[in-house]
Design a protein around this motif. Structure first.
Motif, PDB file in Angstrom:
ATOM      1  N   GLN A 198       0.808  -1.219   0.000  1.00  0.00           N
ATOM      2  CA  GLN A 198       0.000   0.000   0.000  1.00  0.00           C
ATOM      3  C   GLN A 198       0.842   1.270   0.000  1.00  0.00           C
ATOM      4  OE1 GLN A 198      -3.176  -0.001   2.882  1.00  0.00           O
ATOM      5  NE2 GLN A 198      -3.408  -2.217   2.829  1.00  0.00           N
ATOM      6  N   SER A 199       1.927   1.248  -0.748  1.00  0.00           N
ATOM      7  CA  SER A 199       2.804   2.419  -0.823  1.00  0.00           C
ATOM      8  C   SER A 199       3.115   2.743  -2.289  1.00  0.00           C
ATOM      9  CB  SER A 199       4.105   2.176  -0.063  1.00  0.00           C
ATOM     10  OG  SER A 199       5.031   3.216  -0.302  1.00  0.00           O
ATOM     11  N   LYS A 200       2.683   3.923  -2.733  1.00  0.00           N
ATOM     12  CA  LYS A 200       2.995   4.338  -4.095  1.00  0.00           C
ATOM     13  C   LYS A 200       4.482   4.609  -4.267  1.00  0.00           C
ATOM     14  CE  LYS A 200      -1.496   6.340  -5.289  1.00  0.00           C
ATOM     15  NZ  LYS A 200      -2.232   7.537  -5.749  1.00  0.00           N
ATOM     16  N   VAL A 209      -2.938   0.349  -5.286  1.00  0.00           N
ATOM     17  CA  VAL A 209      -2.589   1.044  -4.047  1.00  0.00           C
ATOM     18  C   VAL A 209      -3.628   2.118  -3.726  1.00  0.00           C
ATOM     19  CG1 VAL A 209      -0.889   2.552  -2.950  1.00  0.00           C
ATOM     20  CG2 VAL A 209      -0.124   0.572  -4.263  1.00  0.00           C
ATOM     21  N   THR A 248      -5.693   2.200  -0.229  1.00  0.00           N
ATOM     22  CA  THR A 248      -5.554   3.329   0.693  1.00  0.00           C
ATOM     23  C   THR A 248      -6.889   4.039   0.898  1.00  0.00           C
ATOM     24  OG1 THR A 248      -4.829   4.705  -1.167  1.00  0.00           O
ATOM     25  CG2 THR A 248      -3.121   3.718   0.222  1.00  0.00           C
TER      26      THR A 248
END
Length: 541
Positions: A148-150, A208, A212
């Protein structure tokens, strides 16, 4: 109220900004110059061919009824023109399979069936080792998106695309096809891997974003509430239309009609259209439009092959000694031909896959707009590769805040976009020059748009539109000239770009510079007139 109405009546129409005779003069100069430089290229092609000054390996036997050699030195066109003859039967089989699956299978099973077909055919065309590499790239990116991290997605994305530019990765990828003596398999792998990179990056960023949106906690502050409402709206859209399993990723990444040469379509657009295509069969007017597009692509493919029998601009550019002895008109003609040929090439390379995709219910981005009347950097980026433009805008420019910031922030966001463009196209010196000058051109245009919106300038534009239009055209001339050098670097490399710079700038003298300025000014004004007419036509529609 009456005063306002009178002021509106006094203001000239867009089409009447310049006198008719002046517009006709610009158009006449534009058409005449293009005709003359094309003649110069044809004359130089014929002369150099019969004088034996060109490399014989750049030519092959042409069509029997023309009795001329055909220039085959543009590797990209020669490669994909022959590749399409190989994959067109597979396209037809895919269309047939998709039609049968649409009538007899559920949406999920239809997608899975088409995916299995794509993987089988790609195994045959690319080789199982190359396909496995593409799958590994996609799986690793998918796993990273689960964090979940761009930022992590972008770090891995840049790392993976960089493997196309550095050793030992290049040697390892060449070893995937040890029987590839002519390098064609390696070239296809590099080309498809670059496009695959854009697709799995798009999928993972959307993934993602969805996660989020789902997991973000509620806030009490008003601005955060508004932010959460926007995120919730995105989440609702994605939940209804977009699925994010690994199978869904493969359906998108290995979508057969657009796999080999695009055009690129973001996952958000692809997923939405896939759902709609399952519900709406093609109408008669859509089938007519697809048939017309197919005929257009056949015409332009044949046209490109035809002109290569008479205009050897690709082969001429490969011979520096010949180029150095040419006059400015012929050099300009070679540059013009290179640009037009590049446009038609990608019109066909995007168009043929688009025919197949549209037949299956997917509407890809439109092909390139004619660059013969594009006079700004921004329009060139916006209307040439529209899929790449959408990708950069959605995933780089807008997330960095380019649409809401001041002029400095917009320039910094543009710089981030061009850094990605440079890395994606290949870390070469001539690519660096091309992206650098494009960024400078875009930056100057952004500054120009900012000046154009200032109150004194707006008043001057409304009071004297004709004079303003002429000043605007004159201001565009240096940018237009700079764009020609960037194009020469892109098409021929840094050596060719530097040679054109020497010819036009360093060794140019007052007479040649005067001619260049006048001719370019007339061409810019002619292009502006075409642009204004197109805008008026859209408003009427």
């Amino acid at each position: 109220m009456e005063t306002k109405k009178k002021n509106m009546d006094v203001q000239p129409k867009k089409s009447e900004v310049l006198p008719a005779w002046e517009t006709y003069f610009y158009n006449t100069v534009h058409v005449s110059v293009v005709a003359y430089i094309l003649y110069c290229v044809y004359r130089a092609s014929t002369k150099c061919m019969y004088a034996g000054l060109l490399n014989v390996y750049d030519f092959e036997t042409g069509w029997s009824f023309i009795l001329r050699q055909k220039d085959m030195s543009n590797y990209e066109w020669h490669f994909f023109y022959n590749l399409f003859w190989i994959i067109i039967p597979w396209y037809i089989a895919y269309i047939s399979l998709d039609a049968v699956a649409a009538h007899h299978l559920s949406v999920i099973h239809r997608r899975q069936t088409c995916l299995i077909y794509s993987l089988i055919v790609l195994t045959y065309l690319l080789g199982w080792k190359s396909l496995l590499l593409l799958c590994l790239h996609s799986v690793v990116m998918y796993l990273i998106s689960l964090f979940q991290s761009k930022v992590l997605v972008w770090i891995l994305s840049i790392a993976l695309i960089s493997t196309l530019n550095f050793e030992p990765f290049i040697s390892w990828m060449r070893l995937l096809n040890p029987e590839d003596s002519d390098g064609k398999s390696y070239y296809m792998l590099m080309f498809t891997l670059a496009l695959t990179h854009l697709r799995y990056t798009s999928f993972c960023l959307e993934h993602v974003e969805c996660m989020t949106c789902t997991s973000s906690p509620q806030q009490d502050i008003d601005t955060d509430k508004l932010y959460m409402e926007i995120k919730k709206e995105i989440k609702d859209t994605q939940t209804d239309e977009m699925k994010f399993s690994l199978v869904d990723a493969f359906v998108y990444i290995f979508y057969f009609p657009l796999f080999f040469c695009g055009p690129i379509i973001t996952y958000e657009g692809f997923s939405k259209q896939m759902n709609e295509s399952a519900q709406k069969p093609l109408q008669e007017n859509q089938m007519i439009s697809i048939a017309f597009l197919a005929l257009r692509m056949i015409f332009w493919a044949v046209f490109n092959e035809f002109i290569l029998h008479f205009f050897y601009f690709n082969a001429l550019q490969h011979n520096l000694s010949v180029i150095e002895d040419m006059d400015l008109w012929t050099l300009s003609g070679i540059g013009y031909c290179q640009g037009q040929f590049f446009m038609i090439k990608y019109t066909v390379m995007f168009g043929i896959p688009s025919v197949v995709a549209r037949t299956c219910g997917i509407e890809p981005p439109a092909g390139p707009k004619c660059i013969g009347h594009i006079y700004t950097y921004s329009d060139m980026w916006k209307y040439f590769d529209r899929g790449m433009y959408s990708f950069i805008k959605r995933y780089i420019y807008l997330p960095l805040g380019g649409s809401q910031g001041n002029i400095i922030q917009k320039l910094l966001c543009s710089l981030g976009c061009f850094i990605f463009v440079y890395i994606w196209h290949g870390i070469e010196y001539f690519i660096f020059l091309w992206t650098l000058f494009n960024f400078i051109g875009i930056s100057l245009e952004v500054l120009g748009y900012w000046i154009d919106k200032q109150t004194p300038v707006c008043k001057f534009k409304n009071s004297m539109p004709g004079i303003y239009r002429r000043i605007q055209g004159l201001a565009v001339v240096p940018l237009f000239v700079m764009s020609t050098f960037t194009a020469f670097c892109f098409f021929g490399g840094s050596v060719i770009g530097y040679m054109y710079y020497q010819k036009f700038i360093v060794k140019g003298w007052l007479k040649s510079w005067s001619i260049v300025i006048v001719v370019v000014y007339c061409c810019v004004q002619s292009s502006m007139e075409i642009h204004e007419r197109q805008k008026m036509k859209k408003k009427r529609e």
